[in-house]
Each structure stands twice: as structure tokens, then as C-alpha cells.
Design an enzyme around this catalytic site. Structure first.
Site: not given
Length: 254
Positions: A91, A159, A163
Site C-alpha cells: 500500500n 507519480y 503508478k
């Protein structure tokens, strides 16, 4: 869907937000759990108390997961406490800051990659021997993002790139580990308010504008994502692998 009672979970970054909600959901589903945190014990302490109130085992430990030795020690502590690992929830992640292309320097680039990708590498490598030993199969769930699908908002270039890499990592790892009975899947949340991520990096005006474009007409909650993570975790003996489930209210449709 597999039965989660007695399953052994290691989850990273469960101090707050999606990690906290996911750990809570897994505990309520019957899992024993080891909770990694980086800063702040209030959330892990609440989760351990919940598990104990239900007659389940739970503990927590601190680590900098960008550091390989720290990661290995944390995973080893989890496996020793739980007696193995059946389910891994990766996570940990974050945008760090919003920076446009001309503002990105090498240090920022490396930091975002480390927080979102190196952590996943370190933890998954350390957990792999225990996952392979899981007698009924094992499950890995990786946290991706809508930004990895769509490219994200301006200022999230690095970012969003990481991802997107998590999505590919998930597909590749599913192929590599399938023969060992380890399923690998991802969730890709959209706008999930009430998390540290959006509290720090998303203005109310930006959130309101995003909500106007969501077919379901609302932002998501951490619990919305936790429900999907719990389902994917339960696929330790299932047939779902290499998949990404989008949790975004219909704003992005594949």
C-alpha cells in the site's frame, strides 16, 4: 471467494487512509495481521486493539521501506509473528509534491521512484519465500492509481509514471509467480478524499471539479478501496491474477 479466517496478512503503510481501512477490513474478515507503519502509531494501535477484541493476532512495526535492510527486517518480523505470510498488501506510496516538468530535479525523481516502486520491490522480494510456502496459495495486492491509467493531473508527472509502472509490475509478476501459486493483482483508486495524500496535495476547488466529472457524482472513500483489496486478498486460491480493478466511480472506463 476464499475464506479469510486465520489468513496471515502483511500490509504496508497502514497508519491512515486506504491502508488503515484495508487493514481494518481484513481484520474484520478474520485475518491475523502484521501492520507496517512509517510514522505514527495511533492507527496501528487501534487496529491491533480491534484484532484482539475479535480474538485475532495482530502486531505492528516501523520501517523505512526504501531501505532494503529495513524492509527485510520488517518482513521477517511479520513472518515470525504470524508464522508465515499468505497475503501481502503493498500500500505504501505517495506523490511527495506536485512538480511540473521544468521543476523536476534528480533528487525528486529518485525519491518518487523509491517511495512508489523501490518499496514494492524490497517488500515483495523479502516476502516471496513466505508467500511461496503458503499451503493454499498466496495473494499479492498492489496499490496503483487512476493516475497510472490516465496520466493524472498536471504536476503529477513522476507519480503518474510510477503508478503506471505498478500496473506493468503487477501483470509481469502475475506471469512470473503463477507457477508458485501466488496471485498478483492491483487496485487503481481515483479521487479518494479523507486521506493524507489528498489532504496535502489536492485543493477543495480541484476536488470539486473532479467530482463534477465522476458519473456516480461523489468522491470515493478509503472503505470503497478497502472492500476491493479484501476481495483480491481472498483470491489466494482463486483464478483472478494479473488484473487491475479500477475504483473511481466510473470516470475512467476500460
Amino acid at each position: 471467494m476464499g475464506h479469510l479466517t486465520g489468513k496471515k496478512v502483511f500490509i504496508t503503510g497502514a497508519e491512515q487512509g486506504i491502508g488503515f481501512a484495508s487493514a481494518k477490513s481484513l481484520i474484520e474478515a478474520g485475518c491475523d495481521i502484521y501492520i507496517h507503519y512509517f510514522s505514527g502509531t495511533e492507527g496501528p494501535e487501534q487496529l491491533v486493539a480491534l484484532a484482539h477484541s475479535l480474538g485475532q493476532r495482530a502486531s505492528f512495526g516501523q520501517a523505512d521501506l526504501t531501505n532494503r535492510q529495513d524492509s527485510e527486517q520488517c518482513v521477517q518480523a511479520a513472518a515470525e509473528f504470524l508464522g508465515g505470510i499468505d497475503i501481502l498488501v503493498n500500500n505504501v506510496g505517495g506523490i511527495i509534491a506536485r512538480k511540473w516538468l521544468g521543476e523536476i530535479d534528480e533528487a525528486f525523481w529518485n525519491t518518487v521512484i523509491d517511495v512508489n516502486m523501490t518499496t514494492m520491490l524490497n517488500v515483495t522480494q523479502a516476502a516471496l519465500p513466505f508467500l511461496k510456502e503458503a499451503s493454499a496459495g498466496a495473494s499479492i495486492v498492489n496499490l496503483a492509481s487512476l493516475a497510472g491509467r490516465s496520466g493524472g493531473h498536471a504536476g503529477s508527472l513522476v507519480y503518474s509514471m510510477t503508478k503506471g509502472a505498478v500496473l506493468t509490475w503487477t501483470r509481469s509478476l502475475a506471469a512470473e509467480l503463477g507457477g508458485a501459486g501466488v496471485r498478483v493483482n492491483a487496485v487503481a483508486p481515483g479521487l479518494i478524499l479523507g486521506t493524507r495524500f489528498h489532504n496535502q496535495h489536492t485543493t477543495k476547488e480541484s476536488a470539486d471539479e473532479t467530482v463534477r466529472g465522476i458519473p456516480l457524482g461523489r468522491a470515493g472513500t478509503s472503505e470503497d478501496v478497502a472492500d476491493v483489496i479484501t476481495f483480491l486478498a481472498s483470491q489466494y486460491d482463486g483464478f483472478v491474477s494479473g488484473a487491475t480493478i479500477d475504483v473511481n466511480g466510473g470516470v475512467y472506463r476500460m
